[in-house]
Write a protein that holds these residues in place. Sequence first.
Motif, mmCIF file in Angstrom:
data_model
loop_
_atom_site.group_PDB
_atom_site.id
_atom_site.type_symbol
_atom_site.label_atom_id
_atom_site.label_comp_id
_atom_site.label_asym_id
_atom_site.label_seq_id
_atom_site.Cartn_x
_atom_site.Cartn_y
_atom_site.Cartn_z
ATOM 1 N N ARG A 14 0.842 -1.198 0.000
ATOM 2 C CA ARG A 14 0.000 0.000 0.000
ATOM 3 C C ARG A 14 0.876 1.248 0.000
ATOM 4 N NH1 ARG A 14 -3.901 -0.767 4.912
ATOM 5 N NH2 ARG A 14 -4.225 1.418 4.515
ATOM 6 N N ARG B 198 -6.458 6.193 -3.151
ATOM 7 C CA ARG B 198 -7.040 5.097 -3.919
ATOM 8 C C ARG B 198 -5.965 4.288 -4.627
ATOM 9 N NH1 ARG B 198 -12.763 5.887 -5.697
ATOM 10 N NH2 ARG B 198 -13.482 7.640 -4.476
ATOM 11 N N ALA C 60 -6.877 -2.472 -7.555
ATOM 12 C CA ALA C 60 -8.241 -2.566 -7.038
ATOM 13 C C ALA C 60 -8.919 -3.846 -7.505
ATOM 14 C CB ALA C 60 -9.045 -1.344 -7.461
ATOM 15 N N VAL D 197 -5.565 -4.060 4.477
ATOM 16 C CA VAL D 197 -6.432 -2.969 4.031
ATOM 17 C C VAL D 197 -7.019 -2.310 5.272
ATOM 18 C CG1 VAL D 197 -7.020 -4.089 1.839
ATOM 19 C CG2 VAL D 197 -8.501 -4.426 3.821
ATOM 20 N N SER D 198 -7.698 -1.209 5.086
ATOM 21 C CA SER D 198 -8.336 -0.545 6.214
ATOM 22 C C SER D 198 -9.740 -1.107 6.432
ATOM 23 C CB SER D 198 -8.421 0.964 5.965
ATOM 24 O OG SER D 198 -9.315 1.227 4.898
ATOM 25 N N ARG E 215 -12.209 0.714 6.767
ATOM 26 C CA ARG E 215 -13.025 1.565 5.901
ATOM 27 C C ARG E 215 -13.179 0.926 4.520
ATOM 28 N NH1 ARG E 215 -11.973 7.981 4.707
ATOM 29 N NH2 ARG E 215 -13.772 8.248 3.350
ATOM 30 N N THR E 216 -12.102 0.336 4.001
ATOM 31 C CA THR E 216 -12.164 -0.354 2.708
ATOM 32 C C THR E 216 -13.146 -1.516 2.774
ATOM 33 O OG1 THR E 216 -9.903 0.270 2.130
ATOM 34 C CG2 THR E 216 -10.819 -1.659 1.012
ATOM 35 N N SER F 70 -16.689 -0.120 2.977
ATOM 36 C CA SER F 70 -17.127 0.528 1.734
ATOM 37 C C SER F 70 -17.394 -0.492 0.637
ATOM 38 C CB SER F 70 -16.116 1.571 1.262
ATOM 39 O OG SER F 70 -14.930 0.959 0.821
ATOM 40 N N ARG F 71 -16.680 -1.604 0.642
ATOM 41 C CA ARG F 71 -16.884 -2.642 -0.380
ATOM 42 C C ARG F 71 -18.026 -3.587 -0.032
ATOM 43 N NH1 ARG F 71 -12.581 -4.371 -4.082
ATOM 44 N NH2 ARG F 71 -11.083 -2.696 -4.226
#
Length: 102
Positions: A16, A22, A28, A62-63, A65-66, A69-70
């Motif tokens: 990362r 992004r 992605a 990953v976070s 938040r990721t 959000s996914r």
Amino acid sequence: MTRATSTGSARRLPPRDPKGGRPTQEIAALLGVHILDVALEQFIAQGVEGASMEGIANAANVSKRTLYSRFGSKTALLFAAIEHGTAHYLRPIAANIPAGST
């Protein structure tokens, strides 16, 4: 990041960006499958109650938040991981069973 998959091969995701932001479209696309692989491993190893979004995020690098959000929720991630596991690990096995075989 390197990790062994259930088939014994290793997958490599680029590290990362320390500044955040992004990922590229290429990363992605790989990230979605990577997250589902890691989540499935975590759910199998720790059980649904034992696996946490934070633990899955850390293992997938990953976070949280990721993840949210996914997938929106732990339940949605669980269902997506099960569908992913079925599609990628069980269907190829079932496809090789001769018709009419039990």
